[in-house]
Design an enzyme around this catalytic site. Structure first.
Site, mmCIF file in Angstrom:
data_model
loop_
_atom_site.group_PDB
_atom_site.id
_atom_site.type_symbol
_atom_site.label_atom_id
_atom_site.label_comp_id
_atom_site.label_asym_id
_atom_site.label_seq_id
_atom_site.Cartn_x
_atom_site.Cartn_y
_atom_site.Cartn_z
ATOM 1 N N HIS A 140 -29.807 -9.970 23.639
ATOM 2 C CA HIS A 140 -28.666 -10.661 24.241
ATOM 3 C C HIS A 140 -28.861 -12.176 24.116
ATOM 4 C CE1 HIS A 140 -25.493 -11.622 27.123
ATOM 5 N NE2 HIS A 140 -26.351 -12.477 27.681
ATOM 6 N N GLU A 143 0.851 -1.196 0.000
ATOM 7 C CA GLU A 143 0.000 0.000 0.000
ATOM 8 C C GLU A 143 0.885 1.244 0.000
ATOM 9 O OE1 GLU A 143 -2.364 2.863 -0.169
ATOM 10 O OE2 GLU A 143 -3.317 0.888 -0.211
#
Length: 465
Positions: free
Chosen positions: A444, A202
């Site tokens: 949850h 990169e």
């Protein structure tokens, strides 16, 4: 055949076919021109088949951690041709589905290459010769293609674009990926998970340059832990192609040079719009770089001519193209209540390992814009579901305007974050503040509980950290 239409769409990708279907639904006589495959790059060579391939990488990752769940595996065999076939079969099935939808909505499809010949007029070159079309509205959705670098261009054999990278005949032992945007890191992750030695290069200071710096830092660390050789602030200055290998010269920003040899190179250094040879110059259509310039309603500077999707510029994402298609068609059809696209609210998803997803401003963007920011973070190591599935490396980061409570941005890295980011996208669309998000009940045990905890943390109210 009467070849005069209300709307003609050029390009059958996720912008084009959606525009054609919506126009037909609104009672407009509609045609679509596609030169090769319905579904465009996304369906045939991008979004969809890459995810089918990356599912194979996910399976490989799971098998590598099978012992955590009590399994002992031996003699695992892998056939990359079967994985490639799976990805191509998925694309073919969806491509057929788009054809069915166009037919169902009575969209006339022309196969061939379209060129603008005058205002409101097109010529389509196909197997049956030239066909002239006219329309009150012409929508260009011609997409984009891989961008080459000076002296570095794909040859289809040793240096691949994403086309060749998706249909390898065999698994390369080693490869170099040039560019760490979404395309680059997805292919780097795919091939590393399947067993290739991967070097990721990169030119910017961080991998995934458009992402928040903290997300990019963790992504780079995870890539390295997986055995990937990551080189940031580095460019490829030379490629020498041999019979079955490529010698690559890498140069760091400090001027240090190194030569490495790999079997294959994947060039993933961005894309450029398909604006050539479609008649833009003859009509004086305004462009910017390789993209067509448009206003908030996807209109060009030529009356009755529009551009959507990748050819209209970044963010070059399929869902942005589809959304622009709806805006463009509904506006020209006179539908009430149409709103321009806020490009800052287009979510981005990268399906590497770990997954990365984001929407809105990065922390650096917000501070550069002069916004006073409250930042919340929650590490997935405090999330029960993440621990249960043995995938707790990651976090959620949220940014709020300190004065108004506006959700400025959200950044996520970890398991299935590409499925969860839409929650923050909906919050932004509904203009929810931290107050509404705090009082939203999250189920949850779920990974998405980390989203709630990050919001709470921004207000110094986090419970589980």
């Amino acid at each position: 055949m009467n070849n005069k239409f209300d709307v003609v769409v050029v390009g059958g990708g996720p912008g084009g076919y959606v525009a054609a279907i919506r126009a037909a639904q609104l009672g407009l006589k509609t045609a679509l021109v596609e030169k090769q495959h319905l579904g465009g790059i996304c369906l045939n060579w991008g979004c969809i088949p890459t995810k089918a391939l990356l599912k194979g990488a996910e399976v490989a990752h799971t098998l590598a951690h099978a012992a955590d769940f009590g399994f002992e595996l031996s003699q695992i065999q892998f056939d990359i041709q079967k994985l490639v076939k799976h990805s191509r079969d998925v694309s073919a099935r969806l491509r057929d589905g788009i054809g069915f939808l166009l037919k169902k909505n009575k969209v006339t499809v022309f196969e061939g290459f379209a060129r603008l010949t005058d205002v409101g007029k097109l010529s389509v070159s196909g197997e049956q010769g030239e066909t002239a079309l006219s329309a009150s509205h012409i929508i260009l959705a011609t997409g984009a293609r891989p961008r080459s670098l000076p002296g570095i261009s794909p040859d289809g054999k040793r240096v691949w674009s994403y086309f060749e990278a998706m249909v390898p005949e065999s698994l390369p032992k080693s490869l170099l990926v040039i560019g760490s945007g979404a395309i680059g890191v997805e292919f780097a992750s795919l091939y590393r998970s399947l067993g290739s030695e991967v070097t990721l290069v990169e030119v910017q200071e961080q991998v995934m340059p458009v992402e928040d710096a903290e997300v990019s830092a963790l992504a780079e660390r995870r890539f390295r832990q997986q055995g990937m050789d990551v080189r940031t602030a580095t460019k490829v200055t030379e490629l020498n192609r041999h019979d079955d290998s490529v010698t690559c010269t890498l140069e760091s920003n400090q001027g240090e040079s190194e030569t490495i040899a790999v079997e294959r190179v994947i060039l993933a250094a961005g894309i450029q719009g398909n604006i050539e040879d479609i008649g833009l110059e003859s009509l004086g259509v305004a462009t910017e770089g390789s993209f067509i310039r448009t206003d908030d309603w996807c209109q060009t500077n030529v009356v009755g001519l529009y551009a959507i999707g990748d050819v209209a510029g970044p963010p070059c994402l399929a869902h942005k193209a589809s959304h622009e298609a709806i805006i463009c068609v509904e506006k020209l059809a006179g539908v009430s209540g149409v709103h321009p696209l806020d490009k800052n609210r287009v979510p981005g998803c990268t399906y590497c390992t770990p997954q990365v997803a984001s929407v809105g401003m990065t922390e650096a963007d917000a501070k550069a814009a002069g916004r006073a920011v409250k930042v919340g973070r929650f590490n997935l190591q405090g999330n029960g579901k993440a621990l249960a599935i043995v995938d707790s490396e990651g976090f959620v980061k949220t940014l709020f305007d300190a004065d108004t409570g506006e959700l400025l941005g959200a950044h996520m890295i970890g398991p299935e974050v590409t499925e969860q980011i839409q929650g923050f996208g909906i919050a932004q669309t509904l203009e929810a503040t931290e107050a509404e998000l705090i009082h939203t009940v999250f189920a949850h045990p779920t990974l998405s509980e980390a989203m709630h905890e990050s919001v709470l943390d921004a207000m110094n109210r986090a419970i589980h950290q």
